[in-house]
Scaffold this motif. Structure first.
Motif, PDB file in Angstrom:
ATOM      1  N   GLY A  35      49.011  52.073  38.837  1.00  0.00           N
ATOM      2  CA  GLY A  35      49.423  50.699  39.074  1.00  0.00           C
ATOM      3  C   GLY A  35      48.641  50.051  40.203  1.00  0.00           C
ATOM      4  O   GLY A  35      48.221  48.883  40.089  1.00  0.00           O
ATOM      5  N   VAL A  36      48.438  50.781  41.293  1.00  0.00           N
ATOM      6  CA  VAL A  36      47.701  50.220  42.423  1.00  0.00           C
ATOM      7  C   VAL A  36      46.225  50.050  42.062  1.00  0.00           C
ATOM      8  O   VAL A  36      45.600  49.045  42.430  1.00  0.00           O
ATOM      9  N   GLY A  37      45.665  51.012  41.334  1.00  0.00           N
ATOM     10  CA  GLY A  37      44.265  50.878  40.925  1.00  0.00           C
ATOM     11  C   GLY A  37      44.021  49.614  40.115  1.00  0.00           C
ATOM     12  O   GLY A  37      43.050  48.880  40.351  1.00  0.00           O
ATOM     13  N   LEU A  38      44.906  49.320  39.176  1.00  0.00           N
ATOM     14  CA  LEU A  38      44.791  48.106  38.371  1.00  0.00           C
ATOM     15  C   LEU A  38      44.961  46.855  39.233  1.00  0.00           C
ATOM     16  O   LEU A  38      44.202  45.885  39.108  1.00  0.00           O
ATOM     17  N   ALA A  39      45.946  46.886  40.129  1.00  0.00           N
ATOM     18  CA  ALA A  39      46.210  45.717  40.969  1.00  0.00           C
ATOM     19  C   ALA A  39      45.046  45.426  41.907  1.00  0.00           C
ATOM     20  O   ALA A  39      44.680  44.255  42.111  1.00  0.00           O
ATOM     21  N   LEU A  40      44.447  46.456  42.480  1.00  0.00           N
ATOM     22  CA  LEU A  40      43.327  46.237  43.396  1.00  0.00           C
ATOM     23  C   LEU A  40      42.140  45.612  42.669  1.00  0.00           C
ATOM     24  O   LEU A  40      41.464  44.731  43.217  1.00  0.00           O
ATOM     25  N   GLU A  41      41.889  46.040  41.441  1.00  0.00           N
ATOM     26  CA  GLU A  41      40.784  45.444  40.682  1.00  0.00           C
ATOM     27  C   GLU A  41      41.088  43.988  40.335  1.00  0.00           C
ATOM     28  O   GLU A  41      40.200  43.126  40.382  1.00  0.00           O
ATOM     29  N   ALA A  42      42.349  43.690  40.022  1.00  0.00           N
ATOM     30  CA  ALA A  42      42.740  42.301  39.762  1.00  0.00           C
ATOM     31  C   ALA A  42      42.523  41.444  41.009  1.00  0.00           C
ATOM     32  O   ALA A  42      42.071  40.293  40.914  1.00  0.00           O
ATOM     33  N   MET A  43      42.819  41.994  42.174  1.00  0.00           N
ATOM     34  CA  MET A  43      42.591  41.244  43.423  1.00  0.00           C
ATOM     35  C   MET A  43      41.109  40.991  43.652  1.00  0.00           C
ATOM     36  O   MET A  43      40.715  39.901  44.092  1.00  0.00           O
ATOM     37  N   ASP A  75      45.717  33.567  35.018  1.00  0.00           N
ATOM     38  CA  ASP A  75      44.922  33.962  33.851  1.00  0.00           C
ATOM     39  C   ASP A  75      44.608  35.456  33.856  1.00  0.00           C
ATOM     40  O   ASP A  75      44.559  36.092  32.797  1.00  0.00           O
ATOM     41  N   ILE A  76      44.396  36.035  35.031  1.00  0.00           N
ATOM     42  CA  ILE A  76      44.189  37.488  35.112  1.00  0.00           C
ATOM     43  C   ILE A  76      45.438  38.209  34.616  1.00  0.00           C
ATOM     44  O   ILE A  76      45.368  39.162  33.829  1.00  0.00           O
ATOM     45  N   ASP A  77      46.594  37.743  35.066  1.00  0.00           N
ATOM     46  CA  ASP A  77      47.845  38.364  34.630  1.00  0.00           C
ATOM     47  C   ASP A  77      48.073  38.178  33.137  1.00  0.00           C
ATOM     48  O   ASP A  77      48.521  39.100  32.433  1.00  0.00           O
ATOM     49  N   THR A  78      47.763  36.991  32.629  1.00  0.00           N
ATOM     50  CA  THR A  78      47.949  36.732  31.200  1.00  0.00           C
ATOM     51  C   THR A  78      47.059  37.629  30.354  1.00  0.00           C
ATOM     52  O   THR A  78      47.450  38.054  29.246  1.00  0.00           O
ATOM     53  N   ALA A  79      45.878  37.976  30.867  1.00  0.00           N
ATOM     54  CA  ALA A  79      45.006  38.895  30.142  1.00  0.00           C
ATOM     55  C   ALA A  79      45.697  40.227  29.885  1.00  0.00           C
ATOM     56  O   ALA A  79      45.522  40.845  28.830  1.00  0.00           O
ATOM     57  N   MET A  80      46.516  40.656  30.837  1.00  0.00           N
ATOM     58  CA  MET A  80      47.188  41.948  30.695  1.00  0.00           C
ATOM     59  C   MET A  80      48.499  41.836  29.923  1.00  0.00           C
ATOM     60  O   MET A  80      48.857  42.740  29.171  1.00  0.00           O
ATOM     61  N   THR A  81      49.228  40.715  30.099  1.00  0.00           N
ATOM     62  CA  THR A  81      50.499  40.593  29.385  1.00  0.00           C
ATOM     63  C   THR A  81      50.298  40.338  27.898  1.00  0.00           C
ATOM     64  O   THR A  81      51.012  40.912  27.059  1.00  0.00           O
ATOM     65  N   LEU A  82      49.325  39.501  27.554  1.00  0.00           N
ATOM     66  CA  LEU A  82      49.091  39.205  26.141  1.00  0.00           C
ATOM     67  C   LEU A  82      48.079  40.147  25.503  1.00  0.00           C
ATOM     68  O   LEU A  82      48.219  40.528  24.342  1.00  0.00           O
ATOM     69  N   LEU A  99      49.079  41.119  39.382  1.00  0.00           N
ATOM     70  CA  LEU A  99      49.242  40.318  40.597  1.00  0.00           C
ATOM     71  C   LEU A  99      50.689  39.882  40.781  1.00  0.00           C
ATOM     72  O   LEU A  99      51.228  39.922  41.890  1.00  0.00           O
ATOM     73  N   ARG A 100      51.341  39.474  39.704  1.00  0.00           N
ATOM     74  CA  ARG A 100      52.759  39.135  39.802  1.00  0.00           C
ATOM     75  C   ARG A 100      53.580  40.379  40.157  1.00  0.00           C
ATOM     76  O   ARG A 100      54.528  40.309  40.949  1.00  0.00           O
ATOM     77  N   THR A 101      53.216  41.517  39.586  1.00  0.00           N
ATOM     78  CA  THR A 101      53.900  42.757  39.928  1.00  0.00           C
ATOM     79  C   THR A 101      53.759  43.068  41.405  1.00  0.00           C
ATOM     80  O   THR A 101      54.715  43.492  42.062  1.00  0.00           O
TER      81      THR A 101
END
Length: 280
Positions: free
Chosen positions: A192-200, A212-219, A228-230
């Motif tokens: 989870g942290v690895g994914l979040a750091l790359e999103a940042m 839009d970064i978050d939407t890429a993962m949710t959809l 990022l919302r997480t």
């Protein structure tokens, strides 16, 4: 297997109160220990409010007054005597956790002791315990009452029979357990942290907006919430502490991005402060 009749939770913050809620909703008596009477009263109010909200939505599963009658809060760790299980849920600080765990072992002799750490070494935390075989990680997820997962983390000296009991307890709580050996970040925090750091990093580089970064993962990947919302929900300070720990243990791929350090320094910690990667 039935749950322990008497469960202690040391720490009544967001995670501790959620853990208490889960056990109360499944029939256990729960005693929360906090650092002072005022904090103990706040913990009671937090759990009571959580139970009432679940009851109003028809999700509690037991009569509200029955659950409340099985809840106690105190500033006296001596009241943990007689607990079959005590879950430590204090902030993610190795020294603090070690002190609390040693205190719990003295005050609740014979109890199974669990830590809710999301990243710290189970083996390291067990070094200060007289009976490390009765110790393991029970990593609950926020918000505890509705999260389906419990990560059971085994230390090098954890009794294998205890792991089986913990798996049965998780199932009795209505949750799905996974079992992970002691390693930095375990499975959930490391991924989870690895994914979040790359999103940042992507946000820093102007690749796309946070939404839009978050939407890429949710959809695109069916994640229920973007990274990022997480992070806002978990707390940017919590994510920063875990990233720093993983960076020390696993190397520079977990180096926290500047944007994360800057937001934490500014006091923008996510949902709990009203501002993080999003405005709440």
């Amino acid at each position: 297997m039935t749950l322990p009749q008497r469960v202690g939770v040391f720490g009544g913050g967001r995670m501790g109160s959620g853990i208490a809620h889960a056990f109360l909703a499944s029939g256990s008596h729960v005693i929360i220990v906090e650092n002072g009477p005022d904090l103990a009263d706040q913990a009671r109010a937090r759990v009571s409010d959580s139970l009432a909200k679940a009851d109003a939505k028809g999700r509690l599963g037991v009569p509200l007054q029955d659950a409340l009658a099985r809840l106690s809060t105190t500033a006296d760790a001596g009241e943990l005597a007689g607990c079959e299980l005590v879950v430590e849920a204090v902030p993610e600080d190795a020294k603090l956790k070690a002190e609390v765990l040693a205190l719990v072992e003295r005050r609740a002799p014979g109890a199974v002791i669990a830590t809710n750490t999301s990243s710290l070494s189970i083996g390291g935390l067990a070094d200060g315990l007289a009976a490390p075989g009765r110790f393991l990680g029970l990593h609950f997820f926020n918000p505890v009452p509705v999260s389906d997962l419990i990560e059971i983390v085994t230390g090098p000296r954890t009794d294998p029979a205890l792991v089986t009991r913990a798996q049965e307890w998780a199932t009795a709580l209505g949750k799905s357990p996974i079992t992970v050996s002691d390693s930095p970040g375990f499975a959930s925090s490391r991924l989870g942290v690895g994914l979040a750091l790359e999103a940042m990093r992507m946000l820093e580089e102007g690749v796309a907006s946070a939404a839009d970064i978050d939407t890429a993962m949710t959809l695109g990947y069916r994640h229920p919430m973007g990274p990022l919302r997480t992070t806002d929900v978990v707390g940017l300070d919590v994510r920063l502490a875990i990233a720093e720990h993983l960076c020390r243990e696993l190397g520079p791929r977990f180096e926290p991005p500047r944007i994360l350090r800057d937001l934490v320094a500014a006091g923008h910690l996510g949902r709990k402060t009203g501002q993080g990667f999003y405005t709440w």
